[in-house]
Design a protein around this motif. Structure first.
Motif, PDB file in Angstrom:
ATOM      1  N   PRO A   1       0.789  -1.258   0.045  1.00 21.64           N
ATOM      2  CA  PRO A   1       0.271  -0.057  -0.010  1.00 21.64           C
ATOM      3  C   PRO A   1       0.996   1.450   0.053  1.00 21.64           C
ATOM      4  O   PRO A   1       2.018   1.174   0.366  1.00 21.64           O
ATOM      5  CB  PRO A   1      -0.806  -0.205   1.349  1.00 21.64           C
ATOM      6  N   SER A   2       0.025   2.429  -0.289  1.00 24.32           N
ATOM      7  CA  SER A   2       0.630   3.529   0.015  1.00 24.32           C
ATOM      8  C   SER A   2      -0.019   4.439   1.093  1.00 24.32           C
ATOM      9  O   SER A   2      -1.426   4.027   1.194  1.00 24.32           O
ATOM     10  CB  SER A   2       0.542   4.459  -1.183  1.00 24.32           C
ATOM     11  N   ALA A   3       0.393   5.174   2.051  1.00 24.52           N
ATOM     12  CA  ALA A   3      -0.389   5.949   3.038  1.00 24.52           C
ATOM     13  C   ALA A   3      -0.631   7.227   2.626  1.00 24.52           C
ATOM     14  O   ALA A   3      -1.240   7.832   3.460  1.00 24.52           O
ATOM     15  CB  ALA A   3       0.557   5.911   4.286  1.00 24.52           C
ATOM     16  N   GLN A   4      -0.292   7.569   1.364  1.00 24.00           N
ATOM     17  CA  GLN A   4      -0.725   8.899   0.689  1.00 24.00           C
ATOM     18  C   GLN A   4      -1.038   8.882  -0.568  1.00 24.00           C
ATOM     19  O   GLN A   4      -1.157   7.715  -1.420  1.00 24.00           O
ATOM     20  CB  GLN A   4       0.836   9.987   0.643  1.00 24.00           C
ATOM     21  N   VAL A   5      -1.851   9.872  -1.029  1.00 26.19           N
ATOM     22  CA  VAL A   5      -2.123  10.105  -2.435  1.00 26.19           C
ATOM     23  C   VAL A   5      -1.070  10.437  -3.241  1.00 26.19           C
ATOM     24  O   VAL A   5      -0.313  11.506  -2.854  1.00 26.19           O
ATOM     25  CB  VAL A   5      -3.477  11.161  -2.388  1.00 26.19           C
TER      26      VAL A   5
ATOM     27  N   ILE B   1      -0.891  -4.842   4.159  1.00 24.96           N
ATOM     28  CA  ILE B   1      -0.080  -6.124   3.805  1.00 24.96           C
ATOM     29  C   ILE B   1       1.273  -5.468   2.902  1.00 24.96           C
ATOM     30  O   ILE B   1       1.066  -5.011   1.858  1.00 24.96           O
ATOM     31  CB  ILE B   1      -0.847  -7.343   3.126  1.00 24.96           C
ATOM     32  N   ALA B   2       2.311  -5.880   3.187  1.00 26.18           N
ATOM     33  CA  ALA B   2       3.546  -5.360   2.438  1.00 26.18           C
ATOM     34  C   ALA B   2       4.773  -6.206   2.677  1.00 26.18           C
ATOM     35  O   ALA B   2       4.788  -7.091   3.390  1.00 26.18           O
ATOM     36  CB  ALA B   2       3.999  -3.870   3.055  1.00 26.18           C
ATOM     37  N   GLY B   3       5.498  -6.205   1.768  1.00 23.96           N
ATOM     38  CA  GLY B   3       6.696  -6.981   1.513  1.00 23.96           C
ATOM     39  C   GLY B   3       8.117  -6.246   2.091  1.00 23.96           C
ATOM     40  O   GLY B   3       8.058  -4.986   1.483  1.00 23.96           O
ATOM     41  N   ALA B   4       8.896  -6.821   2.900  1.00 20.39           N
ATOM     42  CA  ALA B   4      10.027  -5.809   3.504  1.00 20.39           C
ATOM     43  C   ALA B   4      10.841  -5.653   2.305  1.00 20.39           C
ATOM     44  O   ALA B   4      11.739  -4.683   2.479  1.00 20.39           O
ATOM     45  CB  ALA B   4      10.556  -6.677   4.463  1.00 20.39           C
ATOM     46  N   ALA B   5      11.134  -6.319   1.072  1.00 17.89           N
ATOM     47  CA  ALA B   5      11.903  -6.192   0.079  1.00 17.89           C
ATOM     48  C   ALA B   5      11.117  -5.408  -0.980  1.00 17.89           C
ATOM     49  O   ALA B   5      11.742  -5.338  -2.201  1.00 17.89           O
ATOM     50  CB  ALA B   5      12.502  -7.582  -0.234  1.00 17.89           C
ATOM     51  N   ASP B   6      10.075  -4.782  -0.908  1.00 15.01           N
ATOM     52  CA  ASP B   6       9.475  -4.017  -1.957  1.00 15.01           C
ATOM     53  C   ASP B   6      10.674  -3.074  -2.667  1.00 15.01           C
ATOM     54  O   ASP B   6      10.884  -2.139  -1.987  1.00 15.01           O
ATOM     55  CB  ASP B   6       8.358  -3.413  -1.446  1.00 15.01           C
ATOM     56  N   LEU B   7      10.714  -3.127  -3.846  1.00 16.15           N
ATOM     57  CA  LEU B   7      11.712  -2.199  -4.596  1.00 16.15           C
ATOM     58  C   LEU B   7      10.874  -1.042  -5.465  1.00 16.15           C
ATOM     59  O   LEU B   7      11.628  -0.079  -5.973  1.00 16.15           O
ATOM     60  CB  LEU B   7      12.604  -2.901  -5.767  1.00 16.15           C
ATOM     61  N   LEU B   8       9.433  -1.384  -5.441  1.00 17.42           N
ATOM     62  CA  LEU B   8       8.514  -0.620  -6.361  1.00 17.42           C
ATOM     63  C   LEU B   8       8.592   0.909  -5.544  1.00 17.42           C
ATOM     64  O   LEU B   8       8.540   1.955  -6.026  1.00 17.42           O
ATOM     65  CB  LEU B   8       7.415  -1.214  -6.506  1.00 17.42           C
TER      66      LEU B   8
ATOM     67  N   ALA C   1       2.888   1.020   5.266  1.00 14.99           N
ATOM     68  CA  ALA C   1       1.898  -0.069   5.911  1.00 14.99           C
ATOM     69  C   ALA C   1       1.885   0.219   7.601  1.00 14.99           C
ATOM     70  O   ALA C   1       0.906   0.482   8.235  1.00 14.99           O
ATOM     71  CB  ALA C   1       2.350  -1.481   5.702  1.00 14.99           C
ATOM     72  N   ARG C   2       3.224   0.525   8.186  1.00 14.71           N
ATOM     73  CA  ARG C   2       3.080   0.912   9.493  1.00 14.71           C
ATOM     74  C   ARG C   2       2.702   2.076   9.699  1.00 14.71           C
ATOM     75  O   ARG C   2       2.104   2.438  10.782  1.00 14.71           O
ATOM     76  CB  ARG C   2       4.729   0.829   9.735  1.00 14.71           C
ATOM     77  N   GLN C   3       2.831   3.206   8.672  1.00 12.63           N
ATOM     78  CA  GLN C   3       2.193   4.402   9.072  1.00 12.63           C
ATOM     79  C   GLN C   3       0.709   4.356   8.898  1.00 12.63           C
ATOM     80  O   GLN C   3      -0.057   4.961   9.758  1.00 12.63           O
ATOM     81  CB  GLN C   3       2.628   5.319   7.705  1.00 12.63           C
TER      82      GLN C   3
END
Length: 407
Positions: A276-280, A316-323, A330-332
């Motif tokens: 996810p993104s926490a921002q627009v 839900i996120a992957g710790a190695a997300d490169l994008l 996700a934590r935010q």
């Protein structure tokens, strides 16, 4: 859960050996259901190679392989036995499924798409070979929709939204429902996930919001009212509990899912967001455009407010997300819900060795690179195939558990 499929478990031996057997507990099952496989009748310490094979929508052959040594009882239980070599490492009962790779091409750049079938099924063959002799085999049927699940395609001209509606078998008690949409790939990319959710009893509507007939060509000035229209359509369907409708958004779609949950809390009662993104963020591929509008006005870039969310949220996120920085976002999201004194369950699930492609349901082979159909650009999503597979299995069980808790 029972599938009304017959003739799916077969045994064939090129050189029969009455002592060696390959047994599976679910010869016909949904795609997200694990299969427990065992080889018996071997000598203690004897080496056996188990292979998996299937064919994708483009008739390309995919295969996986794992070599084991039998235990003291002459058995190999794939749930607990680690292969000495093969397409995956470590004990993993479904390793031969998610680790399959195309015979030709780079497995990191390929994702398995099941062949089209009027029965919503495809087949995977498992074989056991000892000393070069194939001694046992099984053919399994994997399904993405249970018997009785109905499908209806929606169009902008007829329904004001473009997508596919899946409903559980008639007579299923009312359940929470899920509105699904993808990210910058555009189109209607979550139909298999929606079909599986309906197979578990949860009505699901997978929609596209750009790059489909009747819709914008790009992720630019997409009205949030479009998603609200889809949610209202879903709420009216038989078997839907209108008090529990969740938005499930992937990547850029996570922005829309969170905006819906916050801006339409009486219509959308929470969200599940992948990578996810926490921002627009701005539009795509035109970075100078606004991505979303509401009331005819652009939704400004910046942190997505979550103070009005009226239901659970899984980020839900992957710790190695490169994008992009989905683990931090996700934590935010979770922290922001804490700060808003949100009384509903919310959690950030961060999976090691997983990248941007960590969702949604498990056991289908998928690479770690993606060619975006809008831009044609190849992108390294980060993570490993094994890391993504582990994340899919773990997070999917969390999603189903959340839906069960709302039933």
């Amino acid at each position: 859960m029972t599938l009304a499929i017959v003739g799916t478990a077969t045994v064939s031996c090129s050189t029969p050996d009455p002592h060696v057997s390959l047994t599976v507990d679910a010869p016909a099952a949904l795609m997200d259901q694990p299969v427990h496989t065992r080889i018996s009748g071997l000598s203690s310490g004897e080496e056996v190679t188990v292979t998996s094979r299937t064919v994708d929508r483009h008739k390309a052959l995919w295969h996986g392989r794992a070599t084991f040594r039998a235990n003291g009882r002459g058995q190999v239980d794939l749930d607990t036995a680690a292969p000495t070599s093969g397409t995956y490492r470590g004990a993993d009962g479904m390793g031969l499924f998610w680790s399959m790779a195309p015979i030709k091409g780079d497995p990191e750049a390929a994702s398995f798409v099941p062949p089209s079938s009027p029965k919503n099924t495809y087949r995977v063959s498992l074989t056991a070979t000892v000393h070069g002799r194939q001694l046992a085999a099984r053919t399994l049927t994997r399904a993405w929709a249970e018997t009785g699940v109905t499908r209806r395609d929606l169009t902008v001209s007829a329904d004001k939204v473009a997508g596919t509606l899946y409903l559980p078998a008639p007579g299923t008690p009312r359940h929470p429902a899920v509105l699904l949409f993808g990210g910058s790939e555009g189109g209607n990319s979550n139909t298999a996930t929606a079909a599986l959710l309906a197979s578990h009893g949860y009505p699901a509507l997978s929609i596209g919001y750009f790059n489909l007939p009747g819709l914008p060509k790009a992720l630019q000035s997409i009205p949030l009212e479009y998603f609200a229209t889809a949610a209202r359509l879903l709420a009216k369907q038989p078997g839907v509990d209108p008090q529990h409708i969740l938005a499930m958004g992937y990547s850029r779609g996570s922005e829309a899912a969170l905006l819906l949950a916050n801006d339409y809390p009486h219509l959308v009662h929470g969200a599940v967001v992948y990578s996810p993104s926490a921002q627009v963020n701005d539009g795509f591929p035109d970075r100078g455009a606004f991505a979303w509008t509401k009331g005819g006005k652009p939704v400004p870039e910046g942190v997505i407010p979550l103070s009005h969310v009226s239901g659970p949220v899984l980020a839900i996120a992957g710790a190695a997300d490169l994008l992009w920085t989905s683990p931090q976002w996700a934590r935010q999201i979770d922290k922001e819900l804490d700060g808003a004194d949100n009384r509903y369950p919310h959690q950030a699930l961060i999976y090691p060795n997983a990248g941007h492609g960590l969702g949604t349901f498990p056991y289908l082979p998928a690479g770690t690179h993606l060619t975006n159909p809008v831009t044609g650009r190849d992108t390294d999503l980060g993570g490993t195939r094994a890391g993504d597979a582990t994340a899919r299995e773990a997070s999917w069980s969390k999603v189903l558990a959340l839906l069960t808790s709302l039933s």
